[in-house]
Scaffold this motif. Structure first.
Motif, short mmCIF file in Angstrom:
data_model
loop_
_atom_site.label_atom_id
_atom_site.label_comp_id
_atom_site.label_asym_id
_atom_site.label_seq_id
_atom_site.Cartn_x
_atom_site.Cartn_y
_atom_site.Cartn_z
N LEU A 106 0.48 -1.10 -0.29
CA LEU A 106 0.00 -0.21 -0.26
C LEU A 106 0.40 1.28 -0.19
CD1 LEU A 106 -2.66 -1.55 2.09
CD2 LEU A 106 -3.16 -1.23 -0.08
N VAL A 107 2.04 1.57 0.66
CA VAL A 107 2.45 2.07 0.97
C VAL A 107 3.36 2.73 -0.82
CG1 VAL A 107 4.39 4.09 2.41
CG2 VAL A 107 2.27 3.03 3.46
N ALA A 167 2.62 3.50 -3.99
CA ALA A 167 3.03 5.36 -4.30
C ALA A 167 3.65 5.51 -4.66
CB ALA A 167 2.72 6.25 -2.97
N HIS A 168 5.23 4.32 -4.71
CA HIS A 168 6.46 5.35 -5.31
C HIS A 168 6.72 4.59 -6.44
CE1 HIS A 168 6.40 8.38 -2.21
NE2 HIS A 168 6.14 7.03 -1.45
N ARG A 207 0.39 -5.07 -6.12
CA ARG A 207 -1.76 -5.39 -5.46
C ARG A 207 -2.21 -5.28 -5.90
NH1 ARG A 207 -2.98 1.26 -3.27
NH2 ARG A 207 -3.10 1.33 -4.99
N PHE A 240 -5.23 -8.66 -4.19
CA PHE A 240 -6.44 -8.52 -3.76
C PHE A 240 -7.03 -8.89 -4.82
CE2 PHE A 240 -4.43 -5.26 -1.51
CZ PHE A 240 -4.72 -5.33 -0.18
N ALA A 264 -13.34 -4.13 3.98
CA ALA A 264 -13.44 -2.37 3.92
C ALA A 264 -13.64 -2.03 5.23
CB ALA A 264 -15.37 -1.98 3.41
N TYR A 266 -9.75 -2.18 7.03
CA TYR A 266 -8.94 -1.99 6.39
C TYR A 266 -9.10 -0.12 6.35
CZ TYR A 266 -6.24 -5.80 3.40
OH TYR A 266 -5.84 -6.73 3.25
N LEU A 267 -9.92 0.08 7.05
CA LEU A 267 -10.79 1.18 6.92
C LEU A 267 -9.76 2.42 8.20
CD1 LEU A 267 -12.26 4.13 6.04
CD2 LEU A 267 -13.28 3.68 8.16
N ARG A 268 -9.92 0.89 9.41
CA ARG A 268 -9.22 0.94 11.09
C ARG A 268 -7.72 1.18 10.79
NH1 ARG A 268 -14.73 -0.40 10.92
NH2 ARG A 268 -15.44 0.84 13.49
N LEU A 269 -7.79 0.07 10.03
CA LEU A 269 -6.37 -0.20 9.70
C LEU A 269 -5.43 1.36 8.78
CD1 LEU A 269 -4.12 -2.37 9.90
CD2 LEU A 269 -4.12 -2.59 7.85
N LEU A 270 -6.34 1.80 7.82
CA LEU A 270 -4.83 2.68 7.04
C LEU A 270 -5.46 4.62 7.04
CD1 LEU A 270 -5.08 0.52 3.54
CD2 LEU A 270 -3.33 0.78 5.23
N VAL A 271 -7.12 4.46 7.60
CA VAL A 271 -7.28 5.38 7.03
C VAL A 271 -6.97 6.51 8.52
CG1 VAL A 271 -9.13 6.75 6.70
CG2 VAL A 271 -8.51 5.34 5.29
N THR A 272 -8.32 5.58 9.83
CA THR A 272 -8.44 6.44 10.96
C THR A 272 -7.50 5.45 11.99
OG1 THR A 272 -10.24 4.81 11.29
CG2 THR A 272 -11.26 6.27 10.18
N ALA A 273 -6.54 4.92 11.42
CA ALA A 273 -5.58 4.52 12.55
C ALA A 273 -6.66 3.96 13.68
CB ALA A 273 -4.55 5.73 12.70
N LEU A 288 -2.78 10.28 3.90
CA LEU A 288 -2.29 9.08 4.05
C LEU A 288 -0.77 7.28 4.15
CD1 LEU A 288 -5.80 8.10 2.69
CD2 LEU A 288 -5.01 7.86 4.80
N VAL A 289 -0.48 8.70 2.77
CA VAL A 289 0.77 7.98 2.06
C VAL A 289 2.21 8.81 3.49
CG1 VAL A 289 2.76 7.45 0.71
CG2 VAL A 289 0.14 7.31 -0.41
N ARG A 337 -4.19 13.06 10.54
CA ARG A 337 -4.71 12.48 10.20
C ARG A 337 -6.08 11.90 11.11
NH1 ARG A 337 -3.12 6.14 7.36
NH2 ARG A 337 -2.27 6.25 10.01
N PHE A 362 -9.42 12.67 10.72
CA PHE A 362 -11.09 11.94 10.70
C PHE A 362 -11.83 12.34 11.58
CE2 PHE A 362 -8.56 10.20 6.67
CZ PHE A 362 -9.21 9.77 5.87
N ALA A 387 -16.12 3.27 3.82
CA ALA A 387 -14.90 2.69 4.66
C ALA A 387 -15.24 1.60 2.72
CB ALA A 387 -15.26 1.16 5.26
N PRO A 388 -15.67 1.52 1.72
CA PRO A 388 -16.39 0.95 0.41
C PRO A 388 -15.89 1.78 -0.30
CG PRO A 388 -18.68 0.91 1.95
CD PRO A 388 -17.88 1.57 2.67
N LEU A 442 -11.85 1.81 0.16
CA LEU A 442 -11.27 0.96 0.74
C LEU A 442 -10.65 0.71 -1.30
CD1 LEU A 442 -11.02 -2.52 1.33
CD2 LEU A 442 -12.49 -3.15 -0.30
N LEU A 464 -7.62 3.14 -1.94
CA LEU A 464 -6.61 2.45 -1.26
C LEU A 464 -5.81 1.48 -1.41
CD1 LEU A 464 -7.17 4.61 2.29
CD2 LEU A 464 -6.19 5.66 0.12
N VAL A 465 -6.77 0.04 -1.51
CA VAL A 465 -6.15 -0.64 -1.63
C VAL A 465 -7.11 -2.28 -3.13
CG1 VAL A 465 -6.97 -3.46 -0.20
CG2 VAL A 465 -7.18 -1.39 0.85
#
Lengths: 206, 206
Positions: free
Chosen positions: A115-116, A119-120, A128, A132, A167, A170-177, B115-116, B128, B132, B167-168, B171, B174-175
């Protein structure tokens, strides 16, 4: 546990081949976890696995295919598909197993890479996408069996269903932390079932 | 449109102050979009906005608060909260507006930064989190009104509901890296409503 006697050399060769493959893929994941994708080279991996660089190149054409194989292989082991006879318990297990994977050290390395890194590093975006697509298609039989048992509407789109399930995790993992736990997994499972039953996840082809 | 005559100087000062604020925040977003968070400096931003560095420091203590303000400000403008009298149309609008924001150039810059960047720059993780939390709490009244109208169960947790809605969409962004469109938004809205009605999004305090 190869006990066949007819072709001992071949069996040993296969055993050796599988050991090399496992060692190289494990070294790839360890390397990813430590230094990330950008720093990963076939040299690093070969050295870490204790094999020759040429041994790696005999099986994988480049570092991209090595990373794809390492990730795909690991996930296949980490996420066995449940078949308990009930969509509620199947999905609860799937979601909890995803949470367990994503909170493990290896899971963090994989996610960080995909995921990170995406971007690069352009190749990573394709890894990815394939990862998926593979992950979602492996899960589809669980949904199809639930449709066959009459637990979900016939026109439920398995891919949409799986995406709705994963979804919120992943939202909690990547967005809202926010922390991931079993309560998050169970809520995700219940939400996906409710959405499908309300007809919100029907496929484009009825 | 300040027509008050009693204190013309003050009104002009307020007008000037608002112009400076807008110019600096717009320059911050433009700078983020072009070069990313790591390269952003108060110097860059001041130069781009055509103001003195000291003018920026009079209002913002550091670049972190500048970025937080720029992002929060922009999102407040981009996402007006709907109040149509129906949860279906409110949520459809919210989800479509999120899709529109996330697919715009500014939205991409903001998401890229938050995010990145969060993986490399510790301050960004906090930005972030605040962003949120703010975004979710702004949306909560929409859910509360639906509960008051009897469209959603009384114990629906507004924050859980908002997260299930978005979330969707995240997803796909980002995913799975799939395109975002209004169909995705509408499906997300229907799924969240179904999940809440099935009791899957009830709060911990009943």
């Amino acid at each position: 546990m190869l006990t066949e006697k007819a072709a001992p050399t071949t069996s040993r060769q296969i055993g050796r081949g599988q050991k090399v493959r496992s060692a190289v893929l494990a070294a790839t994941l360890a390397q990813l976890g430590e230094d990330g994708y950008a720093a990963l080279t076939v040299d690093n991996v070969a050295q870490r696995a204790g094999v020759n660089k040429t041994t790696v190149y005999r099986r994988w054409k480049d570092r991209e295919s090595l990373v794809v194989d390492a990730i795909t292989d690991r996930i296949a082991v980490d996420v066995p598909m449940p078949d308990t006879g009930s969509i509620h318990s199947d999905l609860g297990r799937l979601a909890r197993s995803l949470v367990a994977t994503l909170t493990s050290a290896t899971g963090q390395a994989i996610i960080g890479t995909m995921l990170v890194g995406a971007a690069h590093v352009p190749e990573i975006a394709e890894i990815r996408r394939r990862f998926f697509a593979d992950r979602i298609s492996r899960t589809e039989p669980v949904i199809r069996r639930a449709v066959q048992r009459g637990e979900l509407p016939e026109d439920t789109d398995p891919a949409e269903f799986v995406k709705t399930l994963i979804a919120p995790i992943y939202l909690r993992l990547l967005v809202t932390a926010e922390p991931l736990d079993e309560a998050v997994a169970d809520r995700a499972a219940r939400s996906a079932i409710a959405a499908a039953r309300a007809g919100a996840l029907s496929g484009p082809r009825l």
